[in-house]
Design a protein around this motif. Structure first.
Motif: not given
Length: 373
Positions: A27-43
């Motif tokens: 679950l921690a891996i999913l959360m970390a992956m989500g943070t990375v992808l949102i940082t890339a996708a959301s701007p």
């Protein structure tokens, strides 16, 4: 690093040696992956809709990730009895709020699913999903352990009422997931096979009726079956992202399709992963979701508590099905549905509800040595 001795009988000491730490890591891996992808996708999304702070969605996601993690860890400390009681309270409150959305809810894209609270847009149905799975499991288990108690019938009534409210919003996707969970629990409860078949036929009939009743459902299914039947812009851009990413991806932050993909930070974040991280990373994400689901089932394989088995099964089916719907939609393997990828997509209510749901899974799959554990 915090460590606990095996003889530590404190609440946290007992929790540490009984909780499934492999699931916690996944679950921690999913959360970390989500943070990375949102940082890339959301701007690009923030810029496109006119938000001055390009990292607005990143900051909001991290802001919601903290309470979601706290909720998950806190709920994981509960006993099975505590999980059942908490789920009943959350279900009743969330269901009342779902009913309230029909009156005071904010209409977005033709649906009333949200209630605006200062600083937060709340979608109550997200909390109904995990809470209902546990409440239904509790009622089914009472039918077996308490002679004369009509638990199965009460479960049917609650299911019908809940789905009815969801369809009034309308939110067919949420109703479908909740139905899949309830039918799974109904089957596992060992109830009359003919009744199970009859309910399955009614479920199929309901899907057919939805196709002819809800215009947005008709449009999505038609576009899935025939891309020429309407606008398939997002799906086309999503498939383009996977094609661009290839095996190893273009690199974090180097994708280009996200600049033209409206929901790159939410419904189609898996496409961003496909372009920037590639096929290998996408497979690792799929494996992580699969591991969490299968690991959870393995933990209750020899469980004797009927409620724990049904509740865990319902929560894991919900978690896995939501993941499959999001990823399948991005790959055009099924009609598109606005559903988040657990712990990876941006979404406040979804993130908090997932923390609550997986906290209950962690609580129910803990090793227990007595009825009070």
């Amino acid at each position: 690093m915090i460590t606990f001795d095996r003889t530590d009988q404190s609440v946290f000491g007992r929790w540490w040696w009984t909780v499934d730490r492999w699931q916690l890591v996944a679950l921690a891996i999913l959360m970390a992956m989500g943070t990375v992808l949102i940082t890339a996708a959301s701007p690009p999304v923030a810029e496109r809709i006119g938000i001055d702070d390009t990292f607005y969605f990143v900051e909001r996601h991290l802001l919601m990730l903290v309470p979601a993690s706290i909720i998950m860890m806190s709920v994981s400390l509960l006993s099975p009895r505590g999980v059942a009681r908490t789920a009943v309270v959350v279900y009743l409150v969330a269901l009342a709020l779902v009913a309230a959305t029909l009156v005071v809810g904010v209409e977005i894209k033709g649906a009333r699913r949200w209630i605006h609270i200062p600083g937060l847009s709340l979608q109550p149905s997200e909390f109904v999903k995990p809470a209902f799975a546990v409440v239904a499991a509790w009622l089914f288990s009472l039918s077996r352990t308490t002679p004369g108690f009509p638990g199965s019938f009460v479960s049917m009534v609650l299911y019908g009422g809940t789905v009815g409210l969801l369809l009034m919003q309308p939110d067919l996707g949420m109703a479908f997931v909740l139905s899949a969970v309830w039918f799974t629990q109904f089957f596992l409860a060992g109830l009359n096979v003919l009744l199970v078949v009859a309910l399955g036929v009614l479920g199929v009939a309901g899907l057919v009726m939805a196709y002819f009743t809800f215009p947005h459902v008709t449009s999505r299914i038609d576009r899935f079956l025939d891309p020429q039947a309407g606008d398939t812009y997002q799906v086309s851009r999503s498939l383009e992202a996977f094609a661009n990413g290839g095996l190893m991806g273009t690199g974090p932050g180097q994708g280009t399709v996200k600049f033209s993909l409206p929901d790159a930070h939410a419904d189609f974040i898996f496409a961003v992963a496909g372009e920037e991280l590639g096929l290998v990373a996408c497979l690792l994400i799929v494996i992580t979701f699969g591991f969490i689901v299968l690991r959870g089932f393995a933990r209750v394989f020899n469980e004797n508590n009927y409620f724990v088995i049904l509740a865990t099964a319902g929560l894991l089916v919900q978690f896995g099905l939501q993941s499959m719907i999001n990823m399948g939609s991005s790959l055009h393997l099924m009609p598109t549905k606005g559903m988040t990828l657990p712990f990876i997509s941006y979404g406040g209510s979804s993130l908090l509800a997932l923390g609550f749901g997986m906290g209950m899974v962690l609580a129910l799959t803990r090793k227990r040595f007595g009825p009070g554990d």
